[in-house]
Write an enzyme that holds these catalytic residues in place. Structure first.
Site, short mmCIF file in Angstrom:
data_model
loop_
_atom_site.label_atom_id
_atom_site.label_comp_id
_atom_site.label_asym_id
_atom_site.label_seq_id
_atom_site.Cartn_x
_atom_site.Cartn_y
_atom_site.Cartn_z
N THR A 1 0.87 -1.18 0.00
CA THR A 1 0.00 0.00 0.00
C THR A 1 0.90 1.23 0.00
O THR A 1 1.63 1.46 0.97
CB THR A 1 -0.89 0.03 1.26
OG1 THR A 1 -1.71 -1.14 1.27
CG2 THR A 1 -1.77 1.27 1.27
N LYS B 1 -7.69 1.59 -2.86
CA LYS B 1 -7.33 1.21 -1.48
C LYS B 1 -7.49 2.41 -0.53
O LYS B 1 -8.10 2.29 0.54
CB LYS B 1 -5.90 0.69 -1.49
CG LYS B 1 -5.26 0.49 -0.14
CD LYS B 1 -5.63 -0.83 0.48
CE LYS B 1 -5.06 -0.92 1.90
NZ LYS B 1 -5.43 -2.12 2.59
N LYS C 1 -1.63 5.39 8.54
CA LYS C 1 -0.83 5.44 7.30
C LYS C 1 -1.74 5.64 6.09
O LYS C 1 -1.50 6.51 5.25
CB LYS C 1 -0.03 4.12 7.16
CG LYS C 1 0.69 4.01 5.84
CD LYS C 1 1.22 2.60 5.57
CE LYS C 1 1.61 2.48 4.11
NZ LYS C 1 2.05 1.17 3.70
P1 NAD Z 1 5.92 -5.79 7.35
O1 NAD Z 1 6.72 -4.65 7.90
O2 NAD Z 1 5.57 -6.93 8.24
O3 NAD Z 1 6.66 -6.40 6.05
C1 NAD Z 1 7.39 -5.64 5.14
C2 NAD Z 1 8.67 -6.40 4.85
O4 NAD Z 1 9.43 -5.69 3.87
C3 NAD Z 1 9.57 -6.54 6.08
O5 NAD Z 1 9.86 -7.92 6.30
C4 NAD Z 1 10.83 -5.73 5.71
O6 NAD Z 1 12.02 -6.27 6.26
C5 NAD Z 1 10.80 -5.83 4.20
N1 NAD Z 1 11.57 -4.80 3.52
C6 NAD Z 1 11.65 -3.48 3.78
N2 NAD Z 1 12.45 -2.86 2.88
C7 NAD Z 1 12.87 -3.83 2.01
C8 NAD Z 1 13.70 -3.83 0.86
N3 NAD Z 1 14.25 -2.71 0.42
N4 NAD Z 1 13.91 -5.00 0.23
C9 NAD Z 1 13.34 -6.15 0.68
N5 NAD Z 1 12.54 -6.22 1.77
C10 NAD Z 1 12.31 -5.07 2.42
O7 NAD Z 1 4.59 -5.12 6.74
P2 NAD Z 1 3.25 -5.87 6.32
O8 NAD Z 1 2.29 -5.83 7.42
O9 NAD Z 1 3.62 -7.17 5.66
O10 NAD Z 1 2.70 -4.86 5.20
C11 NAD Z 1 3.24 -4.81 3.90
C12 NAD Z 1 2.37 -3.86 3.08
O11 NAD Z 1 1.03 -4.34 3.06
C13 NAD Z 1 2.31 -2.44 3.63
O12 NAD Z 1 2.33 -1.53 2.56
C14 NAD Z 1 0.98 -2.40 4.39
O13 NAD Z 1 0.42 -1.08 4.46
C15 NAD Z 1 0.13 -3.31 3.51
N6 NAD Z 1 -0.99 -3.97 4.20
C16 NAD Z 1 -0.83 -4.50 5.45
C17 NAD Z 1 -1.93 -5.11 6.10
C18 NAD Z 1 -1.78 -5.71 7.47
O14 NAD Z 1 -2.81 -6.00 8.11
N7 NAD Z 1 -0.55 -5.93 7.97
C19 NAD Z 1 -3.16 -5.17 5.45
C20 NAD Z 1 -3.29 -4.65 4.14
C21 NAD Z 1 -2.18 -4.05 3.53
#
Ligand code: NAD
Length: 297
Positions: A96, A171, A246
């Protein structure tokens, strides 16, 4: 067999990647945090040494990263994956992020002769585990049809929203409705308490009347009426307040760029900012009712 490069295996990306492995795809996965990779490698993925290592030889690349700056750094520039992948590789960003970065990435991909989709999800970590996510997908119809069978292994509802950036637009517009409606429902329940109206009675009326909405009937912010809602487990998420903040801030950045006055969206962002600053970022977003209850005119 279609090979997939998966970049970003955190709370959402981890289970999504595992569902692709379960469906029989060959996966090369990368995350800057080695711990995040463990469960995906244990489920059968190959650990890549860099984003380009995961992307270069893959038919499809999926990214699930925290925010716009991470997506820009992985996709753009001479060392980004757009430059590294084969011309026939399909790039799908499920993070997102802001609409502007999504469109910058799409333009860079087009200039490079590559296909990219913005495909953010809703459904949370539960939906990611159960492969029941909703995908809202912006980009060309050809790229969408190529992506569909893969997205179907991670989600239940896959919607083509239009051209580049419209997945992200869908979204943030949806979540702006959600943030505003959760505050509205919370205010109504607090006012009802003060007026001597029982929560269950308000629910019985509003859920059958014109106040009916998802925040009330699926995610009621008081314990009781909807047994599965986070209110019944002391607001353990669910959907964390910091993620709602966010998304509301992303909607307000987009509103500013387009000069649209989203007064309620802005007010919702301000209220969630106060809630998160008070130490509630990790609580479910419906917990904002506690702050409403404490506030006085
Ligand atoms: P998270 O922080 O658990 O996972 C993100 C991952 O990306 C981490 O493991 C981090 O180490 C990795 N990362 C960061 N920079 C990187 C790079 N340069 N190269 C490779 N890996 C890298 O976050 P999440 O909860 O998995 O969310 C991911 C996305 O999904 C976000 O944009 C969030 O807004 C969206 N989202 C989350 C939810 C939820 O309930 N958690 C629901 C819908 C959407």
């Amino acid at each position: 067999m279609t090979s997939i490069g998966f970049i970003g295996t955190g709370n959402m990306g981890g289970p999504m990647a595992r569902n692709l492995l379960k469906a029989g795809f060959k996966l090369s996965a990368y995350d800057v945090n080695a711990d995040s990779l463990k469960s995906v490698v244990a489920a059968g993925a190959e650990a890549a040494a860099s984003p380009n290592d995961a992307a270069a030889a893959s038919d499809v690349v999926i990214t699930m990263l925290p925010a716009g700056q991470h997506v820009a750094s992985v996709y753009l520039g001479d060392t980004g994956i757009i430059a590294a992948v084969r011309p026939d590789t399909l790039l799908i960003d499920c993070s997102t992020i802001d609409v502007k970065t999504a469109r910058d990435v799409a333009r860079a991909a087009q200039n490079n002769g590559k296909q990219v989709l913005d495909a953010p999800v809703s459904g949370g970590t539960g939906g990611a585990e159960a492969a029941t996510l909703t995908f809202m997908v912006g980009g060309s119809s050809t790229a969408f049809e190529r992506a569909r069978p893969i997205l179907e292994k991670m989600g239940r509802t896959i919607i083509h929203t239009g051209g580049a950036g419209t997945g992200q637009a869908a979204k943030i517009c949806n979540n702006m409705i959600l943030g505003i409606s959760m505050i509205a429902v919370g205010e109504a329940f607090v006012l009802a308490e003060k007026l001597g109206l029982e929560a269950q009675r308000l629910f019985d009326v509003a859920s059958k009347s014109s106040g009916q909405c998802w925040s009330l009937t699926s995610y009621c912010p008081v314990p009781g009426p909807v047994p599965t809602s986070p209110a019944n487990r002391d607001y353990k998420p669910g959907f964390a307040a910091e993620l709602m903040l966010k998304d509301l801030l992303l909607s307000q950045a987009a509103a500013q760029q387009t000069t649209v006055d989203t007064a309620l969206g802005q007010h919702a962002a301000n209220l969630y900012e106060s809630f998160v600053k008070a130490g509630n970022g990790g609580a479910d977003f419906s917990g904002i009712i506690k702050m409403i209850r404490e506030q006085r005119r």
